[in-house]
Design a protein around this motif. Structure first.
Motif, mmCIF file in Angstrom:
data_model
loop_
_atom_site.group_PDB
_atom_site.id
_atom_site.type_symbol
_atom_site.label_atom_id
_atom_site.label_comp_id
_atom_site.label_asym_id
_atom_site.label_seq_id
_atom_site.Cartn_x
_atom_site.Cartn_y
_atom_site.Cartn_z
ATOM 1 N N SER A 149 1.506 13.203 -12.901
ATOM 2 C CA SER A 149 2.793 13.228 -13.585
ATOM 3 C C SER A 149 3.195 11.818 -13.984
ATOM 4 N N LEU A 150 3.625 11.651 -15.188
ATOM 5 C CA LEU A 150 3.947 10.329 -15.711
ATOM 6 C C LEU A 150 5.435 10.219 -16.002
ATOM 7 N N SER A 151 5.909 9.016 -15.835
ATOM 8 C CA SER A 151 7.284 8.747 -16.213
ATOM 9 C C SER A 151 7.380 8.749 -17.730
ATOM 10 N N ALA A 152 8.348 9.468 -18.273
ATOM 11 C CA ALA A 152 8.471 9.598 -19.725
ATOM 12 C C ALA A 152 8.687 8.246 -20.393
ATOM 13 N N ASP A 153 9.401 7.378 -19.707
ATOM 14 C CA ASP A 153 9.732 6.089 -20.312
ATOM 15 C C ASP A 153 8.651 5.038 -20.116
ATOM 16 N N LEU A 154 8.052 5.039 -18.913
ATOM 17 C CA LEU A 154 7.139 3.944 -18.574
ATOM 18 C C LEU A 154 5.678 4.329 -18.609
ATOM 19 N N GLY A 155 5.392 5.622 -18.624
ATOM 20 C CA GLY A 155 4.008 6.043 -18.676
ATOM 21 C C GLY A 155 3.245 5.820 -17.397
ATOM 22 N N LYS A 156 3.965 5.595 -16.271
ATOM 23 C CA LYS A 156 3.335 5.391 -14.969
ATOM 24 C C LYS A 156 4.084 6.186 -13.917
ATOM 25 N N PRO A 157 3.408 6.564 -12.822
ATOM 26 C CA PRO A 157 4.122 7.221 -11.729
ATOM 27 C C PRO A 157 5.254 6.329 -11.236
ATOM 28 N N SER A 158 6.423 6.906 -10.969
ATOM 29 C CA SER A 158 7.580 6.100 -10.575
ATOM 30 C C SER A 158 7.320 5.295 -9.307
ATOM 31 N N GLU A 159 6.556 5.840 -8.363
ATOM 32 C CA GLU A 159 6.269 5.115 -7.125
ATOM 33 C C GLU A 159 5.400 3.892 -7.405
ATOM 34 N N GLU A 160 4.521 4.016 -8.381
ATOM 35 C CA GLU A 160 3.693 2.857 -8.745
ATOM 36 C C GLU A 160 4.561 1.757 -9.350
ATOM 37 N N VAL A 161 5.539 2.147 -10.150
ATOM 38 C CA VAL A 161 6.463 1.171 -10.718
ATOM 39 C C VAL A 161 7.247 0.492 -9.603
ATOM 40 N N LEU A 162 7.731 1.290 -8.642
ATOM 41 C CA LEU A 162 8.459 0.737 -7.500
ATOM 42 C C LEU A 162 7.584 -0.241 -6.731
ATOM 43 N N ALA A 163 6.327 0.129 -6.496
ATOM 44 C CA ALA A 163 5.411 -0.738 -5.757
ATOM 45 C C ALA A 163 5.233 -2.077 -6.452
ATOM 46 N N GLN A 164 5.054 -2.038 -7.757
ATOM 47 C CA GLN A 164 4.876 -3.284 -8.493
ATOM 48 C C GLN A 164 6.129 -4.136 -8.440
ATOM 49 N N ASP A 165 7.294 -3.484 -8.523
ATOM 50 C CA ASP A 165 8.556 -4.217 -8.419
ATOM 51 C C ASP A 165 8.691 -4.890 -7.055
ATOM 52 N N VAL A 179 -0.900 -14.263 -4.903
ATOM 53 C CA VAL A 179 -1.627 -13.175 -5.560
ATOM 54 C C VAL A 179 -0.932 -11.866 -5.231
ATOM 55 N N ARG A 180 -0.662 -11.042 -6.237
ATOM 56 C CA ARG A 180 -0.001 -9.757 -6.056
ATOM 57 C C ARG A 180 -1.034 -8.648 -5.989
ATOM 58 N N VAL A 181 -0.921 -7.775 -4.989
ATOM 59 C CA VAL A 181 -1.891 -6.690 -4.821
ATOM 60 C C VAL A 181 -1.145 -5.386 -4.531
ATOM 61 N N VAL A 182 -1.392 -4.360 -5.360
ATOM 62 C CA VAL A 182 -0.827 -3.029 -5.145
ATOM 63 C C VAL A 182 -1.988 -2.066 -4.975
ATOM 64 N N LEU A 183 -2.018 -1.333 -3.854
ATOM 65 C CA LEU A 183 -3.139 -0.453 -3.543
ATOM 66 C C LEU A 183 -2.657 0.984 -3.308
ATOM 67 N N GLY A 243 0.833 -1.194 0.000
ATOM 68 C CA GLY A 243 0.000 0.000 0.000
ATOM 69 C C GLY A 243 0.870 1.246 0.000
ATOM 70 N N SER A 244 0.541 2.208 -0.876
ATOM 71 C CA SER A 244 1.311 3.445 -0.949
ATOM 72 C C SER A 244 0.449 4.538 -1.558
ATOM 73 N N LEU A 245 0.628 5.761 -1.075
ATOM 74 C CA LEU A 245 -0.142 6.889 -1.590
ATOM 75 C C LEU A 245 0.620 7.609 -2.698
ATOM 76 N N TRP A 246 1.082 6.862 -3.708
ATOM 77 C CA TRP A 246 1.846 7.518 -4.770
ATOM 78 C C TRP A 246 0.985 8.515 -5.545
ATOM 79 N N GLU A 247 -0.339 8.233 -5.654
ATOM 80 C CA GLU A 247 -1.201 9.150 -6.401
ATOM 81 C C GLU A 247 -1.278 10.515 -5.728
#
Length: 293
Positions: A48-64, A83-87, A38-42
């Motif tokens: 704001s989007l990452s130029a390369d990935l098209g997602k917030p960097s914190e969301e990418v980190l969370a998924q990783d 089961v993987r869950v990112v909130l 769980g993270s409040l990256w939003e």
């Protein structure tokens, strides 16, 4: 359908140890493992989007973080359902809500934001004090696996009004899954004003309180199946200190925590709060709902 086991992760070493322990526990229970981040990256990154990935960097980190934790669990138990869950919300809120549909929650003692001086992280403490299901907080130096245990026993702290307590049932089940004895402990104290210096009277007040402790222990365990391997023990001293001391000899310490209807916020109790900070082994806090007076 059996409810899954939930483990909270954030990429920290304590949370990765929690993944190891939770994977073992899920296999013991024969349930799926939900790895939750769980993270409040939003809130912090907005649109704001990452130029390369098209997602917030914190969301990418969370998924990783979640992917790494899931791979770690599967490397330990290849046939485990993970089961993987990112909130996108505060971790304590995410985990408490996930706990409403879980057999139990597993969390590390501290996360990435933990301060070394704190004995227990705020997220772990908040989840243990609010969740509707049992919460297992990984403490101690031998907390990397649920089985085989280093000490070969489950420790149960028996408090007031423990009859038909969910904590008793939880502890019995955990001991059976691991095929180890359950040691049920009732602490007792003799109030200072009841003591006397007279040699013929010394020990009488203590004996009375010890007998009451024995009776309370028997009453709490009266519904435990006869074939369960339960060892009863009464110890003089404050319950917080008694259980913390005995935790050095256990693989898991189980305590109850009353949840009063209509009350919100921290509902943990002094004994549970203390052992969460000072236990030498993982601690399971098992909630018990009680009606408001």
């Amino acid at each position: 359908m059996e409810l899954p086991l939930v483990v909270g992760v954030d990429g920290s070493e304590p949370s990765l140890r929690a993944v190891d322990w939770a994977a073992d526990e899920a296999v013991l229970r024969k349930v799926a493992l939900r790895v939750v981040y769980g993270s409040l990256w939003e809130r912090y990154e907005g649109g704001s989007l990452s130029a390369d990935l098209g997602k917030p960097s914190e969301e990418v980190l969370a998924q990783d973080v979640v992917d790494h934790a899931a791979k770690r669990a599967l490397a330990r138990h290849p046939h485990l359902t993970v089961v993987r869950v990112v909130l996108p919300e505060e971790p304590e809120y995410a985990l408490v809500r996930e706990g409403r549909q879980a057999s139990a929650l597993v969390v590390g003692s501290r996360g990435r934001s933990g301060i070394a001086e704190f004995l227990l992280g705020s997220v772990s403490l908040s989840v243990a004090a609010q969740a509707d299901c049992p919460v297992i907080v990984l403490r101690g130096s031998h907390d990397k696996q649920a089985v085989p245990g280093a000490r070969g026993r489950i420790l149960l702290g028996v408090g007031e009004d423990a009859t038909e307590s969910p904590a008793v049932r939880f502890a019995v089940d955990e001991a059976r899954r691991r095929e180890v004895p359950l040691e049920a402990v009732r602490a007792w104290r003799c109030p200072a004003h009841e003591t006397t210096d007279h040699p013929l009277m010394a020990g009488e007040p203590a004996r009375l309180h010890e007998e009451r402790a024995v009776e309370a222990l028997e009453w709490a365990l009266k519904d435990v199946p006869a074939d369960a391997d339960v060892r009863r023990r009464t110890v003089e001293g404050p319950a917080r200190k008694v259980l913390a001391d005995l935790s050095h000899e256990a693989d898991l310490l189980v305590v109850g925590a009353k949840r009063r209807e209509g009350h919100f916020g921290i509902q943990l109790g002094r004994v549970a709060h203390a052992v969460l900070h000072h236990s030498a082994c993982p601690v399971a806090v098992v909630p018990q709902k009680v009606r408001a007076q």
